[in-house]
Design an enzyme around this catalytic site. Structure first.
Site, short mmCIF file in Angstrom:
data_model
loop_
_atom_site.label_atom_id
_atom_site.label_comp_id
_atom_site.label_asym_id
_atom_site.label_seq_id
_atom_site.Cartn_x
_atom_site.Cartn_y
_atom_site.Cartn_z
N GLU A 1 -2.51 -8.76 3.40
CA GLU A 1 -2.06 -9.37 5.26
C GLU A 1 -3.59 -9.27 5.39
O GLU A 1 -4.32 -10.13 6.08
CB GLU A 1 -1.61 -8.66 5.63
CG GLU A 1 -2.04 -7.43 6.00
CD GLU A 1 -1.58 -6.00 4.94
OE1 GLU A 1 -1.97 -4.91 5.60
OE2 GLU A 1 -1.37 -6.21 3.58
N CYS B 1 0.69 -1.30 0.26
CA CYS B 1 0.75 -0.44 -0.04
C CYS B 1 1.58 0.53 -0.12
O CYS B 1 2.00 1.72 -0.98
CB CYS B 1 -0.85 -0.36 1.05
SG CYS B 1 -2.11 0.77 0.99
N HIS C 1 -3.58 -4.88 -0.06
CA HIS C 1 -3.07 -5.29 0.83
C HIS C 1 -2.68 -6.65 1.30
O HIS C 1 -4.04 -7.97 1.77
CB HIS C 1 -4.33 -5.34 2.03
CG HIS C 1 -3.73 -3.05 2.77
ND1 HIS C 1 -2.93 -3.16 4.05
CD2 HIS C 1 -4.97 -2.63 2.01
CE1 HIS C 1 -3.36 -1.75 3.87
NE2 HIS C 1 -4.11 -1.70 2.85
#
Length: 208
Positions: A190, A79, A188
């Site tokens: 994650e 990001c 993202h």
């Protein structure tokens, strides 16, 4: 051991949780000396480019990241961490960034229209990525997966050959970059469930 760069840009705990789930050892630090002992570096973040650069310079992390890159240490940008590796961002009227990759960070145009409908900025939510080439991080990653995005800006490298994947949100923009020992994602991983975790696992196992 993976080092997570702490430059007061937030969103570090979600990366740590993903690494915990994958049973990958990690350390979060703003101290370049602690991060130098790590085999790989994750450079995440949310927020504004200008304040993030101020923090990087304050802690000496700007020089650390440049040194790690030129030494061949595998680095993953996420990001804001993807945007800051470029040379300059349009954010805050123009912000000089790290310059690991030649190119700029651009804001989504206004109005942003697709199929006659106005699209929202920030681009927020799940979207697909069209992968353009093979890469070790894409091993066993199915092409129809979607990933989680939250951003108003996107990277635009000068060399299109380093674009690993693109995404459509009113315009088609680079959402994945790969250059030497550096990979970066505008989304993202994650927060993207199984496909994102697979990207992170592949990064941990990546032999540059």
């Amino acid at each position: 051991m993976i080092g997570i760069v702490d430059y007061q840009a937030g969103n570090l705990t979600s990366v740590a949780r993903a690494l915990d789930y994958l049973k990958i050892p990690w350390v979060i630090s703003s101290d370049p000396e602690k991060l130098k002992s790590c085999e790989k570096i994750i450079f995440p973040g949310v927020g504004a480019a200008c304040s993030a650069m101020e923090s990087l310079i304050k802690f000496g992390l700007d020089d650390f990241l440049k040194e790690a890159f030129y030494k061949g240490v595998p680095i993953m940008g996420i990001c804001l961490g993807t945007q800051i590796i470029m040379e300059e961002s349009e954010e805050d009227g123009g912000t000089k960034t790290l310059g690991l990759i030649s190119g700029r960070v651009l804001r989504f145009p206004y109005p942003l229209i697709e199929d006659g409908k106005h699209l929202k900025v920030p681009h927020m939510g799940w979207n697909s990525v069209s992968w353009l080439k093979e890469h070790p991080l894409l091993k066993e990653v199915e092409p129809d997966y979607e990933y989680y995005f939250v951003h108003s800006y996107y990277p635009q490298p000068e060399n299109s050959d380093i674009v690993l994947g693109v995404t459509s949100h009113g315009i088609t923009f680079p959402s994945g970059l790969a250059y030497k020992n550096l990979v970066a994602f505008q989304f993202h991983p994650e927060k993207s469930g199984r496909p994102g975790l697979k990207l992170i696992k592949n990064f941990y196992e990546w032999k540059v």
